[in-house]
Enzyme design. Sequence first.
Site, PDB file in Angstrom:
ATOM      1  N   GLY A 162      56.639  -0.700 -20.227  1.00  0.00           N
ATOM      2  CA  GLY A 162      56.419  -2.071 -20.668  1.00  0.00           C
ATOM      3  C   GLY A 162      55.802  -2.057 -22.050  1.00  0.00           C
ATOM      4  CB  CYS A 163      53.431  -4.366 -23.700  1.00  0.00           C
ATOM      5  SG  CYS A 163      52.486  -4.501 -25.221  1.00  0.00           S
TER       6      CYS A 163
END
Length: 169
Positions: free
Chosen positions: A9-10
């Site tokens: 993810g981020c």
Amino acid sequence: MKKIILAGGCFWGVEAYFKRLKGVLSTRVGYTDGFTMNPTYEEVCAQNTNHVEACEIYYDEQVISLERLLEHLFKIIDPTSLNKQGGDVGVQYRTGIYYDDEALRPVIERFIQKIQPNYASPIVVEVKKESPFYQAERYHQDYLTKNPMGYCHVNLYQISEEDLKDEYK
């Protein structure tokens, strides 16, 4: 010293989490597994490069094993979610494990096979030989250290005392 590139993810949260672990020597965030050279954050977010936000991790295998790093990765991601982690959606937020040494692939695959029964849905984490890694812009490096109130889907406080570097205790 060994290297692994992890996507969860981020990249802000992934980096902030892994740099806290004993045995992790350095981290940097960037983009990998895409088809353009030297992508910018804006290009990656426009989803026309196929790059994933990732964290390049150098670690001391005498202190932390690849398997232990993978255990930590799977603590902070939903490995059954495709192109989405937390509130972030898009191909740049897919999960992945990118290795530089072909000998690591069976270790990674065995780990995933071992934990698959813990999940009702198939694990969709990519496992690939690394492709070029392009360092993200300077403001993304150590972002959550510089911006402690920044968004992060990763719980940075779930690392056990024994795995945590002294400076984060």
